[in-house]
Design an enzyme around this catalytic site. Structure first.
Site, PDB file in Angstrom:
ATOM      1  N   GLY A  54      23.995   5.975  34.917  1.00 24.40           N
ATOM      2  CA  GLY A  54      24.887   6.611  35.998  1.00 24.40           C
ATOM      3  C   GLY A  54      26.475   6.100  35.535  1.00 24.40           C
ATOM      4  O   GLY A  54      26.325   5.370  34.721  1.00 24.40           O
ATOM      5  N   CYS A  81      20.293   2.205  31.100  1.00 23.86           N
ATOM      6  CA  CYS A  81      21.670   2.166  31.323  1.00 23.86           C
ATOM      7  C   CYS A  81      21.997   1.459  32.453  1.00 23.86           C
ATOM      8  O   CYS A  81      21.893   0.195  32.805  1.00 23.86           O
ATOM      9  CB  CYS A  81      22.100   3.548  30.942  1.00 23.86           C
ATOM     10  SG  CYS A  81      23.725   3.352  30.746  1.00 23.86           S
ATOM     11  N   TYR A  82      22.572   2.176  33.445  1.00 22.93           N
ATOM     12  CA  TYR A  82      23.176   1.866  34.687  1.00 22.93           C
ATOM     13  C   TYR A  82      21.987   1.232  35.519  1.00 22.93           C
ATOM     14  O   TYR A  82      21.939  -0.165  36.077  1.00 22.93           O
ATOM     15  CB  TYR A  82      23.861   2.681  35.491  1.00 22.93           C
ATOM     16  CG  TYR A  82      24.118   2.275  36.702  1.00 22.93           C
ATOM     17  CD1 TYR A  82      25.290   1.771  37.059  1.00 22.93           C
ATOM     18  CD2 TYR A  82      23.361   2.772  38.169  1.00 22.93           C
ATOM     19  CE1 TYR A  82      25.521   1.245  38.396  1.00 22.93           C
ATOM     20  CE2 TYR A  82      23.789   2.589  39.380  1.00 22.93           C
ATOM     21  CZ  TYR A  82      24.888   1.829  39.413  1.00 22.93           C
ATOM     22  OH  TYR A  82      25.320   1.495  40.585  1.00 22.93           O
ATOM     23  N   HIS A 168      19.682   4.930  25.868  1.00 22.60           N
ATOM     24  CA  HIS A 168      19.024   6.037  26.518  1.00 22.60           C
ATOM     25  C   HIS A 168      17.791   6.617  25.561  1.00 22.60           C
ATOM     26  O   HIS A 168      18.064   7.263  24.583  1.00 22.60           O
ATOM     27  CB  HIS A 168      19.911   7.327  26.655  1.00 22.60           C
ATOM     28  CG  HIS A 168      21.063   7.107  27.776  1.00 22.60           C
ATOM     29  ND1 HIS A 168      20.718   7.498  29.075  1.00 22.60           N
ATOM     30  CD2 HIS A 168      22.282   6.541  27.855  1.00 22.60           C
ATOM     31  CE1 HIS A 168      21.945   7.068  29.634  1.00 22.60           C
ATOM     32  NE2 HIS A 168      22.716   6.430  28.910  1.00 22.60           N
ATOM     33  N   GLU A 170      15.584   8.519  26.409  1.00 23.15           N
ATOM     34  CA  GLU A 170      15.267  10.007  27.086  1.00 23.15           C
ATOM     35  C   GLU A 170      16.080  11.195  25.918  1.00 23.15           C
ATOM     36  O   GLU A 170      15.816  12.275  25.874  1.00 23.15           O
ATOM     37  CB  GLU A 170      15.615  10.350  28.158  1.00 23.15           C
ATOM     38  CG  GLU A 170      17.145  10.248  28.739  1.00 23.15           C
ATOM     39  CD  GLU A 170      17.809   8.996  29.203  1.00 23.15           C
ATOM     40  OE1 GLU A 170      17.181   8.141  28.681  1.00 23.15           O
ATOM     41  OE2 GLU A 170      18.563   8.935  29.630  1.00 23.15           O
ATOM     42  N   ASP A 226      11.863  33.467  37.211  1.00 27.02           N
ATOM     43  CA  ASP A 226      11.706  32.476  38.642  1.00 27.02           C
ATOM     44  C   ASP A 226      11.108  33.287  39.813  1.00 27.02           C
ATOM     45  O   ASP A 226      10.378  32.723  40.398  1.00 27.02           O
ATOM     46  CB  ASP A 226      12.914  31.835  38.857  1.00 27.02           C
ATOM     47  CG  ASP A 226      13.509  31.113  37.612  1.00 27.02           C
ATOM     48  OD1 ASP A 226      12.804  30.978  36.613  1.00 27.02           O
ATOM     49  OD2 ASP A 226      14.689  30.915  37.634  1.00 27.02           O
ATOM     50  N   LYS A 364      12.807  25.215  33.476  1.00 29.65           N
ATOM     51  CA  LYS A 364      12.536  26.564  33.178  1.00 29.65           C
ATOM     52  C   LYS A 364      11.324  26.853  32.220  1.00 29.65           C
ATOM     53  O   LYS A 364      10.407  27.741  32.725  1.00 29.65           O
ATOM     54  CB  LYS A 364      13.617  27.148  32.336  1.00 29.65           C
ATOM     55  CG  LYS A 364      13.817  28.576  32.215  1.00 29.65           C
ATOM     56  CD  LYS A 364      14.381  29.099  33.345  1.00 29.65           C
ATOM     57  CE  LYS A 364      14.174  30.539  33.593  1.00 29.65           C
ATOM     58  NZ  LYS A 364      14.637  30.980  34.607  1.00 29.65           N
TER      59      LYS A 364
END
Ligand code: XMP
Length: 508
Positions: A54, A81-82, A168, A170, A226, A364
């Site tokens: 964050g 992180c945060y 991070h 990710e 979608d 998606k």
């Protein structure tokens, strides 16, 4: 099924964490930062909790907090992180403002691998994005790794299953970041793979049937993947109780209405086609502001729905909103508003119908997989995304039937030319944008003074970030030649070489 919950502290990569875990075949959900320990503890599917990054500092009074009882749930917790700093602060460690932040690639020295860094080398390159650092931790916590400025860049408390990484894992820049998330998901939380398209479809059909029951539902079918998936899914659950409404706004792609009619009549859907072109052009007259266009189109769309919904006495409005639509519209609590998405922003506050968004937590490519699972034709599953407000947001300035024709035809040419090449399959979207200016040209030995068209061709994995496609010049040249030859109103073609960020994919 089992799942990992990611608590959203507003970090721009929050959704990516969840994304990665789903890619491993495990269900993952993003939930608000202040989700209570009681709620998480009561959900027996939750096998692990990740506190995301964050932008704030733990020292800010207004920074998002978390329910510290989550650390006592006997469910493994990983802070990123945060989240790493929040945990350190919560367990009585010391977080201080760093002398200089670390932003970008850093070298992480691994002193001990523990469980969270298992199968990694002694030194790895990691992506950092922080200013504060964890300086001290209680004795029950072991420091596993550090960087030049963050001496506690990874820690773990093996007994209580609490872990933290300052970097991070990710983002793809962190080498072997996936391994860290895999360690957490499979080894530490002991999750089993259960997030497959088949199971997702099965669960969703059941959920739709339960949610809607014997009520009548209505869905706006745009022909995009979608809304098509949402319609097919809910159609499977409740059959003809679902009315699919296709509104021809006059802002659709070339040949769209015919395509929809052919495809969905075959699917045995209860399809209603409404021609509303004139109404849309009327309300858009003189409007140039992107947000106003979006709001106006969204509103008329919903009004038309209401009319049909009233006629058919629908109780439920089904929408194909997906996860990235919600993030970009500023729906998740700590992210900022970028654009009012048609399918979210245009909704009135006091909806008279119950809103049901079965795809709201899917990304998606997961929706595309689901489309295949539901046997939708490949034209639907492989077709490009198309925004709710249609061609209106690709026309800078006023939207008129004539200007729509230019953009529609130019986009068709771009698509036709690209379809012939090997680049087509990697393209997220390709389209034309019409600018509200004119430039001088020379055509047939005569001076011309006409509009320029911008060609936008982008690659993206999940709509959150994107790169312009590096299309070879001869293909672009062919596109440019055809546009200026075939569209009388255009004498110049430019190629958009901006990535997202800082640009967005659409121009408005
Ligand atoms: P941006 O321009 O925000 O677009 O980078 C990201 C993706 O979202 C699509 N988009 C929309 N889709 N309603 C939609 O259903 C909308 O209002 C809308 N606006 C943008 C855009 O086409 C791209 O794929």
């Amino acid at each position: 099924m089992n799942k990992i919950v990611v608590l959203d502290f507003g970090g721009q990569y929050c959704h990516l964490i969840s994304r990665r875990i789903r890619d491993f075949g495990v269900r993952s959900e993003v939930m608000p930062a202040d989700t209570s320990a009681k709620k998480l503890g009561a959900d027996k599917l939750v096998k692990g909790v990740i506190l995301s990054g964050g932008a704030r500092s733990v020292f800010d009074k207004s920074a998002p907090k978390f329910d510290r009882q989550i650390l006592n749930l006997s469910i493994p917790v990983l802070g990123i992180c945060y989240g790493h700093q929040l945990i350190a602060d919560a367990v009585g460690g010391q977080v201080v403002a760093g002398k200089s932040g670390e932003y970008g690639l850093m070298k992480l020295d691994v002193k001990a691998k523990g469980e969270i860094l298992a199968r990694l080398g002694k030194s790895i390159t990691v992506w950092m994005n922080h200013h504060d650092v964890v300086e001290q931790l209680p004795k029950s916590f072991q420091t596993l790794a550090g960087t030049e400025h963050a001496k506690i860049a990874a820690f773990e408390n093996k007994r209580d299953k609490i872990f933290g990484v300052q970097f991070h894992p990710e983002v793809s820049h962190t080498k072997k970041g996936d391994q860290i998330l895999r360690n957490f998901t499979f080894k530490i939380c002991e999750c089993k793979k259960s997030w497959t398209s088949e199971l997702v479809a099965e669960n969703m059909i059941r959920e739709a049937a339960d949610t809607i029951g014997s009520q009548t539902a209505i869905i706006g079918l745009s022909g995009g993947v979608d809304s098509s998936v949402a319609a097919a899914l809910v159609g499977k659950a409740i059959g003809k109780q679902l009315i699919a409404v296709y509104v021809d706004t006059g802002l659709m792609r070339a040949g769209e209405t015919k395509f929809i009619e052919q495809t969905f009549k075959q699917k045995n859907l209860n399809l209603k086609i409404i021609k509303a072109e004139k109404q849309f052009f009327r309300v858009l007259k003189g409007v140039s502001s992107p947000e106003r266009k979006r709001k106006i189109i969204g509103k008329l769309f919903i009004d038309i729905f209401y009319d049909v919904a009233k006629q058919v006495r629908a109780d439920v409005l089904v929408q194909g909103t997906i996860y990235s639509d919600r993030i970009e519209s500023g729906v998740t609590k700590h992210s900022s508003r970028i654009k009012s998405h048609h399918n979210v922003g245009g909704l009135p506050k006091n909806l008279k119908m119950k809103l049901y968004e079965p795809l709201k937590d899917l990304y998606k490519d997961e929706v595309r997989n689901l489309a295949r699972e539901l046997d939708l034709p490949t034209e639907i599953t492989t077709r490009q995304v198309f925004p709710g407000p249609g061609l209106a947001i690709r026309i800078i300035g006023e939207v008129t039937p004539k200007r729509v024709r230019v953009v529609r035809q130019a986009s068709k040419i771009i698509e036709e030319e690209l379809k012939e090449t090997q680049f087509w399959q990697n393209i997220w979207m390709s389209f034309a944008v019409l600018l509200p200016i004119k430039s001088v040209g020379i055509q047939g030995d005569k001076r011309s003074y006409k509009s320029p068209v911008v060609v936008r061709i982008i690659e993206s994995r999940d709509a959150m970030t994107a790169n312009f496609a590096k299309i070879p010049f001869p293909i672009l040249e062919q596109i440019s030649t055809r546009i200026t030859n075939e569209i009388d109103e255009v004498n110049r073609v430019a190629y958009d070489i901006s990535n997202k960020p800082p640009a967005t994919m659409e121009w408005e």
